[in-house]
Design a protein around this motif. Structure first.
Motif, PDB file in Angstrom:
ATOM      1  N   ALA A 154       0.843  -1.204   0.000  1.00  0.00           N
ATOM      2  CA  ALA A 154       0.000   0.000   0.000  1.00  0.00           C
ATOM      3  C   ALA A 154       0.874   1.248   0.000  1.00  0.00           C
ATOM      4  N   GLN A 155       1.978   1.215   0.763  1.00  0.00           N
ATOM      5  CA  GLN A 155       2.889   2.359   0.792  1.00  0.00           C
ATOM      6  C   GLN A 155       3.549   2.567  -0.568  1.00  0.00           C
ATOM      7  N   LYS A 156       3.848   1.453  -1.249  1.00  0.00           N
ATOM      8  CA  LYS A 156       4.435   1.558  -2.591  1.00  0.00           C
ATOM      9  C   LYS A 156       3.417   2.187  -3.557  1.00  0.00           C
ATOM     10  N   LEU A 157       2.143   1.854  -3.396  1.00  0.00           N
ATOM     11  CA  LEU A 157       1.103   2.465  -4.221  1.00  0.00           C
ATOM     12  C   LEU A 157       1.074   3.982  -4.035  1.00  0.00           C
ATOM     13  N   ILE A 158       1.178   4.405  -2.779  1.00  0.00           N
ATOM     14  CA  ILE A 158       1.163   5.848  -2.487  1.00  0.00           C
ATOM     15  C   ILE A 158       2.378   6.539  -3.101  1.00  0.00           C
ATOM     16  N   GLU A 159       3.552   5.927  -2.936  1.00  0.00           N
ATOM     17  CA  GLU A 159       4.789   6.524  -3.462  1.00  0.00           C
ATOM     18  C   GLU A 159       4.796   6.534  -4.991  1.00  0.00           C
ATOM     19  N   ASN A 160       4.154   5.562  -5.605  1.00  0.00           N
ATOM     20  CA  ASN A 160       4.089   5.496  -7.063  1.00  0.00           C
ATOM     21  C   ASN A 160       3.282   6.660  -7.640  1.00  0.00           C
ATOM     22  N   ASP A 161       2.339   7.166  -6.856  1.00  0.00           N
ATOM     23  CA  ASP A 161       1.589   8.375  -7.183  1.00  0.00           C
ATOM     24  C   ASP A 161       0.738   8.253  -8.450  1.00  0.00           C
TER      25      ASP A 161
END
Length: 535
Positions: free
Chosen positions: A288-295
Motif C-alpha cells: 500500500a505504501q508503494k502504491l502511495i509513493e508510485n503516485d
C-alpha cells in the motif's frame, strides 16, 4: 530527407501505441472466508445463546433452551403514527401556446409511521448487561381524491389496515437489523463474494499482456479453490510465483511518466490484494505504501492501509491468524418455531393502545368508551370495550351486543353503523357471538362506513364482507352473496335506475366487486342523482 521525417513519425506512432496499450481491465475472481466478530466469545465450546424470541440468531453459535453464554430478551414496543396532513395538489391544463386554460385540485393524505424494539443482552462471561434500541420508520401517501373530505375519509377508513401493514414491514426490517447487529458483534459468518478484481493489462499491444493474463489465470484457479473452512496453505504456495512475476516487472518501468506508473500500479495493487486475502496485513501495508509513493492512485494505497489495519485488529481481537475456520451453527433448544413466534407476537401486542369512541345505543344514549386497537377489526356482532378501576388501570372488557347499538364514532373520524343484512356464509372465530346469529335471516351487525349519501350507503363487515344499503331500505345486501355475485351487472343496474349513464357503465362492466370500485359506483350514482334534482 524523407527518411529523416519517417523515423520520428514512426517513433511517435510507436509511443502513442504503447501509451494506449497500458489500459487496465478489471478481471473478477471469487473469495470466501469467515467474517469475524468485534466482541467474540473466544472458546468455541462456550458459543451458546438463549432467547425469548427467534428474532435473535447468531451464526457460529448453538441455540440452547437453558440460559446460554449470551441471553437475549426481545421486546417489540409498537408502532406510532405521525401527524396526518392533507396535501392539496394543483393541476393545470395548458393550450398549445402554453397558456393555462383550466385549474383543478386533488387531495391526498400524508403521514409517517415509526416502530421500535429493544434487545437486552446478558453476557455470562463478563457479567455485563446492555440494552439496544432498534427502530424503523416509513412514510405513507394515499391515493388522490377530488376533495379534502374524501382524502381524509379514505385515510381514516383504512388507517388501521395501513398502520398494520407498515408495522409488519417494520418488524421484518428490525428483525434483519438485529440479526446483522448480532452477527457483527458476536457471530462467525461464512461469506463468499464473486466480484473481487485484479487490474490486468487490457491491450494485446503491450509487451506484458500475455504474461499478465497468464498470471491472472493462475490467480483465478487458486482463489476459486478458496473455502471459508479450509486453511490457505495450498493457495499461498500456488500464488507465490504470481507475486514473484508482478514484482519482477516493476524495474522494467522506471520513471515518472503516467504509462510507467500505471504498469507499476497494477503490480502493487494486485500484490496488496493477494496478501489481503492471504490474511497478511503487514505485507498489505508494505505494498500500500508503494502504491502511495508510485503516485498513480494514492487513494487506493490509503484504502489498503485502512483495510490492513482493520484486518490486523480483527485477527488480534479474535486471537486467530486466519479468517478460515470451521463454523457450526445449530439449534438444540428444542423450542418449536411456531410456539416461539406466537410468544413474540403476544409480547409485542400494545397493551395500552386504546382508542376513544362515542357509542350511541338504540335508546339514543351516548357513551364515551375505550376500545383496543386490536379489537377494532373484530367489531361486528359485538363491540368489546375496556373498563377501568378507580386508579385508571384497565381491569376488564365488556361485550356490547350489536342489536343494542346504533352507531360507533371514533374521535379520529372512523365511523361504524348498525346494518341489518344476511351474511353470505356463517363465519367462525373469536369475533363471532353465535347467540346473535339467526340462520337464514338478516341480523344486526356493526359495520364500518365506507360511503354514505342520501341515495346509497356502502359498509364493510369485519374487513371481509361489503354491504350495500339503498336509501329507504331497512336491510342491506352482501356483495358476497350468491345472488349478488352471479347477477352483479343486473344488481348494479337496478340500483342505478333513473341514472342511465351509471346503468350503462354497470352493463359495460366498468365496475368491479371490490371496495374501491363499489365506492366509485356509489359516488357516481350520488352525483347523477344530485345533478338530476339540481342539488
Amino acid at each position: 530527407m524523407k527518411q529523416r521525417l519517417l523515423l520520428p513519425i514512426a517513433l511517435l506512432f510507436c509511443a502513442l501505441s504503447f501509451a494506449q496499450s497500458t489500459d487496465l481491465d478489471k478481471e473478477n475472481f471469487q473469495v470466501s472466508y469467515v467474517k469475524l466478530p468485534s466482541n467474540p466469545v473466544l472458546e468455541d465450546t462456550k458459543r451458546t445463546y438463549s432467547s425469548n424470541s427467534n428474532v435473535a440468531r447468531i451464526s457460529g453459535f448453538s441455540k440452547v433452551k437453558a440460559p446460554g453464554t449470551l441471553d437475549f430478551t426481545y421486546s417489540f414496543k409498537g408502532t406510532t403514527t405521525g401527524e396526518v396532513s392533507i396535501e392539496k395538489i394543483k393541476h393545470e391544463k395548458k393550450d398549445k401556446d402554453g397558456n393555462v386554460v383550466s385549474v383543478s385540485y386533488t387531495y391526498r393524505a400524508n403521514t409517517s409511521f415509526r416502530s421500535t424494539a429493544t434487545l437486552t443482552t446478558i453476557n455470562a462471561l463478563t457479567g455485563q448487561s446492555n440494552e439496544n434500541t432498534f427502530a424503523d420508520e416509513s412514510t405513507y401517501s394515499s391515493g388522490e381524491a377530488d376533495s379534502y373530505y374524501k382524502a381524509e375519509r379514505l385515510f381514516n377508513n383504512n388507517k388501521y389496515e395501513i398502520k398494520n401493514s407498515h408495522r409488519s414491514q417494520h418488524k421484518g426490517n428490525i428483525r434483519s437489523d438485529i440479526r446483522s447487529y448480532l452477527d457483527r458483534t458476536y457471530g462467525y459468518v461464512p461469506y463468499t463474494y464473486a466480484y473481487e478484481h485484479f487490474w490486468i493489462l487490457g491491450s494485446k499491444k503491450h509487451p506484458e499482456y500475455q504474461k499478465h493474463h497468464e498470471a491472472f489465470d493462475k490467480l483465478k484457479v487458486a482463489f476459486d479453490k478458496m473455502k471459508h473452512d479450509v486453511p490457505m496453505d495450498e493457495i499461498k504456495k500456488e500464488v507465490e510465483p504470481v507475486i514473484e512475476y508482478f514484482n519482477s516487472i516493476i524495474p522494467n518501468y522506471e520513471g515518472t511518466k503516467r504509462k510507467m506508473r500505471k504498469v507499476k500500479y497494477a503490480s502493487y495493487y494486485n500484490i496488496a490484494k493477494i496478501y489481503y486475502y492471504l490474511d497478511m496485513p503487514e505485507k498489505v501495508k508494505e505494498y500500500a505504501q508503494k502504491l502511495i509513493e508510485n503516485d498513480y492512485d494514492k487513494a487506493d494505497g490509503k484504502n489498503f492501509i485502512k483495510m490492513a489495519d482493520n484486518l490486523a485488529k480483527i485477527l488480534e481481537v479474535n486471537k486467530v491468524a486466519s479468517r478460515h475456520m470451521q463454523v457450526l451453527t445449530e439449534d438444540i433448544s428444542n423450542v418449536p418455531e411456531e410456539e416461539e413466534e406466537e410468544k413474540e407476537v403476544q409480547k409485542a401486542a400494545p397493551v395500552f393502545d386504546l382508542n376513544k369512541a362515542y357509542l350511541i345505543t338504540k335508546e339514543n344514549d351516548t357513551l364515551l368508551v375505550d376500545i383496543k386497537t386490536d379489537d377494532i377489526p373484530k367489531i361486528g356482532y359485538t363491540i368489546k370495550t375496556v373498563e377501568f378501576d378507580s386508579n385508571g388501570a384497565p381491569v376488564a372488557t365488556r361485550n356490547k351486543s350489536a342489536k343494542k347499538c346504533k352507531e360507533l364514532l371514533f374521535t379520529d373520524g372512523l365511523h361504524f353503523k348498525n346494518i341489518k343484512f344476511k351474511e353470505s356464509a356463517i363465519k367462525g372465530g373469536d369475533a363471532v357471538d353465535t347467540s346473535q346469529l339467526v340462520l337464514g335471516g338478516a341480523t344486526d351487525k356493526i359495520c364500518k362506513v365506507l360511503y354514505e349519501s342520501d341515495k346509497i350507503g356502502l359498509y364493510l363487515f369485519q374487513d371481509t364482507e361489503i354491504v350495500i344499503l339503498p336509501a329507504g331500505s331497512e336491510k342491506g345486501k352482501s356483495t358476497l352473496s350468491t345472488a349478488f355475485v352471479f347477477g352483479f351487472k343486473k344488481n348494479l343496474s337496478k340500483l342505478a335506475e333513473g341514472c342511465p349513464a351509471v346503468q350503462e357503465k354497470a352493463k359495460n362492466k366498468e365496475y368491479e366487486n371490490t371496495e374501491a370500485s363499489l365506492i366509485k359506483f356509489c359516488d357516481d350514482l350520488t352525483k347523477c342523482s344530485a345533478a338530476q334534482t339540481g342539488n
